[in-house]
Each structure stands twice: as structure tokens, then as C-alpha cells.
Design a protein around this motif. Sequence first.
Motif, mmCIF file in Angstrom:
data_model
loop_
_atom_site.group_PDB
_atom_site.id
_atom_site.type_symbol
_atom_site.label_atom_id
_atom_site.label_comp_id
_atom_site.label_asym_id
_atom_site.label_seq_id
_atom_site.Cartn_x
_atom_site.Cartn_y
_atom_site.Cartn_z
ATOM 1 N N GLY A 7 0.974 -1.149 0.040
ATOM 2 C CA GLY A 7 0.360 0.400 -0.166
ATOM 3 C C GLY A 7 0.754 1.291 -0.157
ATOM 4 N N SER A 8 1.813 1.219 0.505
ATOM 5 C CA SER A 8 3.094 2.229 0.133
ATOM 6 C C SER A 8 3.727 2.233 -1.219
ATOM 7 C CB SER A 8 3.915 2.166 1.835
ATOM 8 O OG SER A 8 5.200 1.592 0.516
ATOM 9 N N VAL A 9 3.324 2.092 -2.271
ATOM 10 C CA VAL A 9 4.127 1.842 -3.262
ATOM 11 C C VAL A 9 3.410 3.185 -4.273
ATOM 12 C CG1 VAL A 9 4.565 0.914 -5.529
ATOM 13 C CG2 VAL A 9 4.431 -0.276 -3.334
ATOM 14 N N ASP A 10 3.908 4.486 -4.923
ATOM 15 C CA ASP A 10 3.429 5.641 -4.877
ATOM 16 C C ASP A 10 3.275 4.748 -7.448
ATOM 17 O OD1 ASP A 10 2.755 7.545 -7.170
ATOM 18 O OD2 ASP A 10 4.653 9.120 -6.594
ATOM 19 N N THR A 11 1.643 4.151 -7.584
ATOM 20 C CA THR A 11 1.448 4.213 -8.754
ATOM 21 C C THR A 11 2.060 4.593 -9.621
ATOM 22 O OG1 THR A 11 -0.995 2.771 -7.349
ATOM 23 C CG2 THR A 11 -0.573 2.294 -10.048
ATOM 24 N N GLY A 12 1.619 5.692 -9.804
ATOM 25 C CA GLY A 12 1.839 6.958 -10.984
ATOM 26 C C GLY A 12 3.923 6.265 -11.155
ATOM 27 N N ALA A 13 4.397 6.660 -10.373
ATOM 28 C CA ALA A 13 5.989 6.638 -10.171
ATOM 29 C C ALA A 13 6.640 5.010 -10.540
ATOM 30 C CB ALA A 13 6.653 6.848 -9.170
ATOM 31 N N GLU A 14 5.726 4.107 -10.179
ATOM 32 C CA GLU A 14 6.107 3.062 -10.422
ATOM 33 C C GLU A 14 6.069 2.704 -11.910
ATOM 34 O OE1 GLU A 14 4.492 -1.589 -8.663
ATOM 35 O OE2 GLU A 14 3.155 -0.034 -9.422
ATOM 36 N N PHE A 15 4.240 2.945 -12.832
ATOM 37 C CA PHE A 15 3.966 2.606 -13.547
ATOM 38 C C PHE A 15 4.834 3.839 -14.515
ATOM 39 C CE2 PHE A 15 2.121 4.590 -17.323
ATOM 40 C CZ PHE A 15 1.474 3.745 -17.792
ATOM 41 N N GLU A 16 5.275 4.665 -14.561
ATOM 42 C CA GLU A 16 6.232 5.428 -15.605
ATOM 43 C C GLU A 16 7.760 4.572 -15.453
ATOM 44 O OE1 GLU A 16 5.868 8.097 -17.239
ATOM 45 O OE2 GLU A 16 4.390 8.103 -16.605
ATOM 46 N N GLU A 17 8.597 4.066 -13.872
ATOM 47 C CA GLU A 17 9.464 3.471 -14.014
ATOM 48 C C GLU A 17 9.222 2.507 -14.793
ATOM 49 O OE1 GLU A 17 13.145 2.256 -13.179
ATOM 50 O OE2 GLU A 17 12.560 4.325 -12.930
ATOM 51 N N LEU A 18 8.328 1.512 -14.726
ATOM 52 C CA LEU A 18 7.931 0.171 -15.360
ATOM 53 C C LEU A 18 8.306 0.566 -16.845
ATOM 54 C CD1 LEU A 18 5.435 -1.615 -13.630
ATOM 55 C CD2 LEU A 18 7.508 -2.363 -13.717
ATOM 56 N N ALA A 19 7.630 1.803 -17.749
ATOM 57 C CA ALA A 19 7.459 2.075 -18.347
ATOM 58 C C ALA A 19 8.426 2.712 -19.482
ATOM 59 C CB ALA A 19 6.479 2.944 -18.974
ATOM 60 N N ARG A 20 9.359 3.109 -18.338
ATOM 61 C CA ARG A 20 10.722 3.467 -19.028
ATOM 62 C C ARG A 20 11.722 2.122 -19.242
ATOM 63 N NH1 ARG A 20 15.505 3.539 -17.354
ATOM 64 N NH2 ARG A 20 15.298 2.063 -15.028
ATOM 65 N N ARG A 21 11.318 1.612 -18.258
ATOM 66 C CA ARG A 21 12.314 -0.261 -18.230
ATOM 67 C C ARG A 21 11.660 -0.449 -19.746
ATOM 68 N NH1 ARG A 21 12.108 -3.286 -13.044
ATOM 69 N NH2 ARG A 21 12.820 -5.121 -14.744
ATOM 70 N N VAL A 22 10.774 -0.378 -19.430
ATOM 71 C CA VAL A 22 10.293 -1.102 -20.977
ATOM 72 C C VAL A 22 10.510 -0.700 -22.680
ATOM 73 C CG1 VAL A 22 8.427 -2.186 -22.751
ATOM 74 C CG2 VAL A 22 8.125 -2.196 -19.970
ATOM 75 N N ASP A 23 10.586 0.497 -22.048
ATOM 76 C CA ASP A 23 11.565 0.872 -24.037
ATOM 77 C C ASP A 23 12.945 0.709 -23.202
ATOM 78 O OD1 ASP A 23 8.316 2.207 -24.406
ATOM 79 O OD2 ASP A 23 9.212 4.252 -23.112
ATOM 80 N N ASP A 24 13.417 0.958 -23.016
ATOM 81 C CA ASP A 24 15.066 0.524 -22.497
ATOM 82 C C ASP A 24 15.395 -0.696 -23.569
ATOM 83 O OD1 ASP A 24 14.848 3.132 -21.706
ATOM 84 O OD2 ASP A 24 15.680 3.241 -19.443
ATOM 85 N N ALA A 25 14.865 -1.668 -22.814
ATOM 86 C CA ALA A 25 15.017 -2.698 -23.192
ATOM 87 C C ALA A 25 14.393 -2.786 -24.313
ATOM 88 C CB ALA A 25 14.125 -4.161 -22.182
ATOM 89 N N VAL A 26 13.556 -2.530 -25.223
ATOM 90 C CA VAL A 26 13.422 -2.459 -26.715
ATOM 91 C C VAL A 26 14.218 -1.935 -27.446
ATOM 92 C CG1 VAL A 26 11.780 -1.706 -28.086
ATOM 93 C CG2 VAL A 26 10.654 -2.146 -26.144
ATOM 94 N N THR A 27 15.073 -0.914 -26.219
ATOM 95 C CA THR A 27 15.728 0.435 -27.441
ATOM 96 C C THR A 27 17.179 -0.921 -27.030
ATOM 97 O OG1 THR A 27 14.643 2.261 -26.945
ATOM 98 C CG2 THR A 27 17.503 2.042 -27.170
ATOM 99 N N ALA A 28 17.300 -1.422 -26.281
ATOM 100 C CA ALA A 28 18.954 -2.106 -26.218
ATOM 101 C C ALA A 28 18.713 -3.787 -27.593
ATOM 102 C CB ALA A 28 18.580 -2.455 -25.010
ATOM 103 N N LEU A 29 17.409 -3.860 -27.398
ATOM 104 C CA LEU A 29 17.345 -5.019 -28.288
ATOM 105 C C LEU A 29 17.395 -4.769 -29.465
ATOM 106 C CD1 LEU A 29 16.050 -8.548 -28.389
ATOM 107 C CD2 LEU A 29 13.650 -7.007 -28.726
ATOM 108 N N GLY A 30 17.054 -3.429 -30.510
ATOM 109 C CA GLY A 30 16.997 -3.650 -31.525
ATOM 110 C C GLY A 30 18.732 -3.348 -31.364
ATOM 111 N N GLY A 31 19.822 -3.129 -30.377
ATOM 112 C CA GLY A 31 21.358 -2.863 -30.951
ATOM 113 C C GLY A 31 22.052 -4.443 -31.514
ATOM 114 N N LEU A 32 21.406 -5.599 -30.925
ATOM 115 C CA LEU A 32 22.239 -6.863 -31.050
ATOM 116 C C LEU A 32 21.882 -6.842 -32.697
ATOM 117 C CD1 LEU A 32 19.857 -7.932 -28.378
ATOM 118 C CD2 LEU A 32 22.117 -6.742 -27.580
#
Length: 296
Positions: A7-32
Motif C-alpha cells: 500500500g506504500s507504492v506510488d502507483t504513478g511513479a511505479e508505472f512510469e518506471e516500468l514504462a521506462r524500463r520497457v522502452d530501454d529494453a526494446v531500444t537495447a534489443l534493436g542494437g543486438l
Amino acid sequence: MTAVVPGSVDTGAEFEELARRVDDAVTALGGLDPASRAIAEEVKAAVEAVHRAGLVTIVRRLREDPATRAALYELVDDPVVHLLLSIHEIVRPDPLTHANRVLVAVRPQLQSHGGDVTLVRVEDGTAYVRLEGACNGCSMSSVTLRQLVEAALIEGVPAITAVEVLPNEPTPALIPVESLRIGRDPAADGWARLGPAADVADGVLTPAQLDTGRATVDVIIVSIDHRLAAYRNECAHEALPLDNAILDLGTGTLTCPWHGFCYDAASGECLSAPGAQLEQLPLRVDRGDVWVRVQT
């Protein structure tokens, strides 16, 4: 390691962080390199398949039991849960967005035959489309392409149960600047000079006040890919000015800033209230200057 208190997690901040991690992973995948990328994509596809199967089972069980159905609907409103279910196509987008995605898949086949399709609106389970180019003809290939569009929408979008092809219309708007000339005195017939065609900014809406000497009219000029259209500067809803209207080049629409009425920038047809229309004015180019007929 810091413990996470429920109950202490900031859902908005968590969502933004998860979205950022997904974007970073997709970008890294394109460089392989190709071989590594193929392996990574296969792992991704396999993991997603497992996740989807599990999520489908969870959603089905929650939806079937009246005691848990309300909790399921509350969960779907959570942005992270909604994103997850959308990725796996368990929660589908709205019919208009979904239909446009389906048409992307068939558009190359239409274009290979010299045609195209525009989705005008989805209303009460019916998709209204306008076929362009070769699709407007009466040949057997045109009939086949119409059937392709209908089958794709009805089979691909559960919310659509019928497709109506709108009547063919002439395309009076977005006239190529380079192909228009007049050879008589424009002002004598109610034409007003806007200015050099080269000075009309492309991709934007330009408001102007034009005077023939006998009448002064407020107009807006729409320029998309250097193809021009002129309209009287009045929204069809309450005749309010469209100086600050939003021109969306991606969808080819013009949206009134006052009450959100949306128009097809190519024809002036109102997409929010079928039957309404912006008043389009004749536009010509003569010796490099743009003229608009503001009085007939």
C-alpha cells in the motif's frame, strides 16, 4: 534491501518506471546482432505466451464468479494492470482505434491495386469507410478489395458487426498549388489575393482577412503537403472562429478549439456531427499568388 510495505507504492511513479524500463529494453534489443536479437525475441515471445495464458485464466475465473467480478473491473482501471492486459490483447482498445490497427494490415494490399481506405467513424457497431483510388471503381478487383476491407473489420474487430461504404464523392479540397491557374482579372469576380503561394506555411492553419473591395471575409487556409484548401473562418457548430483550431497532420483532421467539433481537413465534413460542414471557398493560384473567391 529495503522492504516494501503493502500500500506504500506510488502507483504513478511505479508505472512510469516500468514504462521506462520497457522502452530501454526494446531500444537495447534493436542494437543486438541479428542472431542474438532473434534469440532474445524468441525468449520474449515465449515468456509473453506463458504470461498471456496465465492472465487469460485469471481473468476468466474472476469474470465468471459474481463475487470477484467487481474486483476484476477495479483492477482493470489500474494503469499498470490495464497496460499489461492491453499488451496481451486481453483488454482491447476502443473500436475506432482497433479498426484503424486492423486496416493497417490490409492497406498494403489495397495500395498495390492503386486504392486505399479511410475509416470515417464507428457508430452502433457499424464501421463507415470511404474507399479511394481504384477501390472506387466497379471492376471485379474493386469488388474484391471492398470485400477485403469488410472481412478484415468484421473478423478483426469484435465490436464491429457491419461495414458501410460511404458514397463516392468528388475531392474538392487540398488542391495541388502547382496545377491551378486563372487567366482573367480575379478581383472582378469576387476573388481576393492572399499573397505568394511560397509564403503560405505548410502543415499549419493560416487565418486571414481578405478584401475584394466589395466584401471582407475572414478565412482559414489549410496547407498539407503544399496542397491548399480555404474555408470561411466559422465553425459549423456556433459560427465561432477557428483561428486556434488544431490541425492534425496524422489523421488529416481539424478540431475546433471551442467545443471540440472535428472536421475532415480535406473536405470540411464534420466527423463529430455528420451532416454539418465547413463552408469551403474556391482557391486558385495565379502567377505564384494565392487567390480565394470570397464573393460569388
